[in-house]
Scaffold this active site. Structure first.
Site, PDB file in Angstrom:
ATOM      1  N   LYS A 156      10.368   9.337   2.268  1.00 13.54           N
ATOM      2  CA  LYS A 156      10.381  10.031   0.966  1.00 13.54           C
ATOM      3  C   LYS A 156       9.845  11.461   1.026  1.00 13.54           C
ATOM      4  CE  LYS A 156      10.105   6.134  -2.232  1.00 13.54           C
ATOM      5  NZ  LYS A 156       9.415   5.593  -3.399  1.00 13.54           N
TER       6      LYS A 156
ATOM      7  N   ASP B 144      11.047   7.706  -9.711  1.00  6.54           N
ATOM      8  CA  ASP B 144      10.029   6.646  -9.822  1.00  6.54           C
ATOM      9  C   ASP B 144       9.133   6.835 -11.054  1.00  6.54           C
ATOM     10  OD1 ASP B 144      10.664   5.066  -7.620  1.00  6.54           O
ATOM     11  OD2 ASP B 144       9.419   6.237  -6.246  1.00  6.54           O
TER      12      ASP B 144
HETATM   13  P1  NAP Z   1       0.979   3.568  -0.642  1.00  5.27           P
HETATM   14  O1  NAP Z   1       1.382   4.987  -0.757  1.00  5.27           O
HETATM   15  O2  NAP Z   1       0.797   2.967   0.705  1.00  5.27           O
HETATM   16  O3  NAP Z   1      -0.397   3.389  -1.474  1.00  5.27           O
HETATM   17  C1  NAP Z   1      -1.103   2.153  -1.459  1.00  5.27           C
HETATM   18  C2  NAP Z   1      -2.266   2.216  -2.436  1.00  5.27           C
HETATM   19  O4  NAP Z   1      -2.893   0.907  -2.458  1.00  5.27           O
HETATM   20  C3  NAP Z   1      -3.360   3.211  -2.045  1.00  5.27           C
HETATM   21  O5  NAP Z   1      -3.951   3.739  -3.212  1.00  5.27           O
HETATM   22  C4  NAP Z   1      -4.340   2.320  -1.282  1.00  5.27           C
HETATM   23  O6  NAP Z   1      -5.659   2.803  -1.261  1.00  5.27           O
HETATM   24  C5  NAP Z   1      -4.282   1.061  -2.111  1.00  5.27           C
HETATM   25  N1  NAP Z   1      -4.737  -0.098  -1.343  1.00  5.27           N
HETATM   26  C6  NAP Z   1      -4.084  -0.712  -0.321  1.00  5.27           C
HETATM   27  N2  NAP Z   1      -4.844  -1.730   0.148  1.00  5.27           N
HETATM   28  C7  NAP Z   1      -5.991  -1.734  -0.586  1.00  5.27           C
HETATM   29  C8  NAP Z   1      -7.164  -2.541  -0.569  1.00  5.27           C
HETATM   30  N3  NAP Z   1      -7.317  -3.559   0.295  1.00  5.27           N
HETATM   31  N4  NAP Z   1      -8.140  -2.292  -1.481  1.00  5.27           N
HETATM   32  C9  NAP Z   1      -8.001  -1.264  -2.371  1.00  5.27           C
HETATM   33  N5  NAP Z   1      -6.915  -0.465  -2.430  1.00  5.27           N
HETATM   34  C10 NAP Z   1      -5.923  -0.697  -1.543  1.00  5.27           C
HETATM   35  O7  NAP Z   1       2.009   2.614  -1.385  1.00  5.27           O
HETATM   36  P2  NAP Z   1       2.899   2.930  -2.693  1.00  5.27           P
HETATM   37  O8  NAP Z   1       4.236   3.356  -2.278  1.00  5.27           O
HETATM   38  O9  NAP Z   1       2.108   3.784  -3.618  1.00  5.27           O
HETATM   39  O10 NAP Z   1       3.079   1.435  -3.302  1.00  5.27           O
HETATM   40  C11 NAP Z   1       1.975   0.747  -3.862  1.00  5.27           C
HETATM   41  C12 NAP Z   1       2.444  -0.569  -4.511  1.00  5.27           C
HETATM   42  O11 NAP Z   1       3.355  -0.279  -5.545  1.00  5.27           O
HETATM   43  C13 NAP Z   1       3.185  -1.512  -3.560  1.00  5.27           C
HETATM   44  O12 NAP Z   1       2.779  -2.828  -3.873  1.00  5.27           O
HETATM   45  C14 NAP Z   1       4.643  -1.310  -3.901  1.00  5.27           C
HETATM   46  O13 NAP Z   1       5.434  -2.461  -3.663  1.00  5.27           O
HETATM   47  C15 NAP Z   1       4.560  -1.036  -5.403  1.00  5.27           C
HETATM   48  N6  NAP Z   1       5.674  -0.206  -5.880  1.00  5.27           N
HETATM   49  C16 NAP Z   1       6.447  -0.693  -6.891  1.00  5.27           C
HETATM   50  C17 NAP Z   1       7.494   0.072  -7.372  1.00  5.27           C
HETATM   51  C18 NAP Z   1       8.376  -0.457  -8.470  1.00  5.27           C
HETATM   52  O14 NAP Z   1       9.488   0.057  -8.648  1.00  5.27           O
HETATM   53  N7  NAP Z   1       7.922  -1.433  -9.255  1.00  5.27           N
HETATM   54  C19 NAP Z   1       7.756   1.354  -6.843  1.00  5.27           C
HETATM   55  C20 NAP Z   1       6.916   1.838  -5.818  1.00  5.27           C
HETATM   56  C21 NAP Z   1       5.872   1.042  -5.349  1.00  5.27           C
HETATM   57  P3  NAP Z   1      -6.170   3.795  -0.080  1.00  5.27           P
HETATM   58  O15 NAP Z   1      -5.630   5.154  -0.435  1.00  5.27           O
HETATM   59  O16 NAP Z   1      -7.652   3.716  -0.164  1.00  5.27           O
HETATM   60  O17 NAP Z   1      -5.616   3.272   1.210  1.00  5.27           O
END
Ligand code: NAP
Length: 286
Positions: A69, A105
């Protein structure tokens, strides 16, 4: 029907569990549009060639998912202001040889939130949990709505401050530590979980204690695998209004579909197709 089939692709790595092909192909068929949507597993080392191939083959559009992305932006002819501010592209339109990048998004999230809950955002205090890619898209869109205040809590507090710096030009924004979660929840009207906490297979996890949630809260979780997270179930049992993640996925697709075809699709039919596919295969991803 168009005489020549138009191709839309998803590029990511991996892509095999994506529900986007079922969602878009179902809608193309229902509208009798001569389009086909295919998922392509493109490793980072081949991203540039994939984008060049899009031009050479006159592929009409792409969705872009993890891990491309951000990197993909440098291969495009134009990037929308919104995608620039968010720092990521999830949709590309091939406009007669010019590749234009968008991010659907954040706006997809907002449309789903408003249409599914009827919430009035004016003056609301919003707490965002997380500071990753999804938080950046949602943060940008929600900070540009008429909310009153935005608070960010993230495990990595540095990332929360980087996000705050990019958003405070649009709305009053602050950061709390993860230890201040109870205060953050109690002071918020709307709580949005953008972290992966609660996602399958770790479905028994939530960053928020059930007893902190009050009936006046609106609790939104962008995870849609499971369709209802522990956070959403507990918020409902506390009498709060809830909003789960499937709508964001559907609406980011609705907006991309409009950009590729110029036609407004039916969100409820796209939702049906995704739910059918989740039930059939039992797995999902964005
Ligand atoms: P990302 O960029 O990898 O960000 C992950 C986030 O989760 C970060 O803020 C991370 O914190 C936090 N995190 C991960 N493990 C953690 C833990 N053990 N304790 C506390 N915080 C934790 O991922 P993303 O693309 O933003 O996606 C995040 C979620 O949203 C995923 O579950 C994804 O499937 C979902 N999502 C859904 C949609 C939809 O259309 N519904 C679209 C996009 C994403 P740190 O920064 O501290 O690592």
């Amino acid at each position: 029907m168009n005489s020549q089939t138009q191709l839309i692709g998803l590029i990511g790595h991996p892509v095999s569990h994506s529900k986007s092909p079922e969602m878009h192909n179902g809608m193309f068929a229902k509208l009798d549009l001569n389009y086909v949507y295919l998922a392509f597993d493109v490793p980072p080392s081949h991203l540039k060639e994939a984008i060049e191939g899009m031009k050479a083959l006159k592929i009409k559009g792409f969705n872009v998912t993890i891990p491309h992305k951000v990197e993909v932006m440098k291969y495009l002819d134009q990037v929308s202001e919104e995608a620039k501010q968010i720092g990521a592209v999830n949709t590309i339109v091939n406009d007669e040889g010019r590749l234009i990048g968008y991010n659907t998004d954040g706006i997809g999230y907002l449309r789903s939130l408003i249409e599914e809950t009827g919430v009035q955002l004016k003056g609301k205090r919003v707490l965002i949990l997380g500071a990753g890619g999804a938080a950046r898209a949602i943060g940008y869109t929600i900070a540009n709505s008429p909310i009153g205040q935005l608070t960010i809590i993230n495990r990595d507090q540095n990332k929360a401050h980087i996000l705050r710096k990019s958003l405070e030009q649009y709305t009053k924004t602050d950061v709390l530590s993860i230890e201040q979660m109870e205060k953050g929840v109690k002071e918020a009207d709307i709580i949005v979980n953008t972290t992966s906490i609660g996602m399958a297979p770790n479905i028994d996890q939530s960053l928020i204690k059930k007893e902190w949630i009050q009936p006046n809260h609106l609790v939104s979780d962008i995870i849609y695998n499971p369709l209802e997270t522990k956070l959403i179930q507990e918020a409902r049992s506390q009498g709060a209004q809830v909003h789960s993640g499937l709508g964001m996925f559907i609406y980011q697709g609705v907006i991309a579909f409009e950009k590729w075809t110029g036609i407004t699709p039916d969100p409820s039919y796209m939702r049906l197709k995704v739910i059918e596919s989740i039930k059939e295969k039992g797995r999902n991803t964005c």
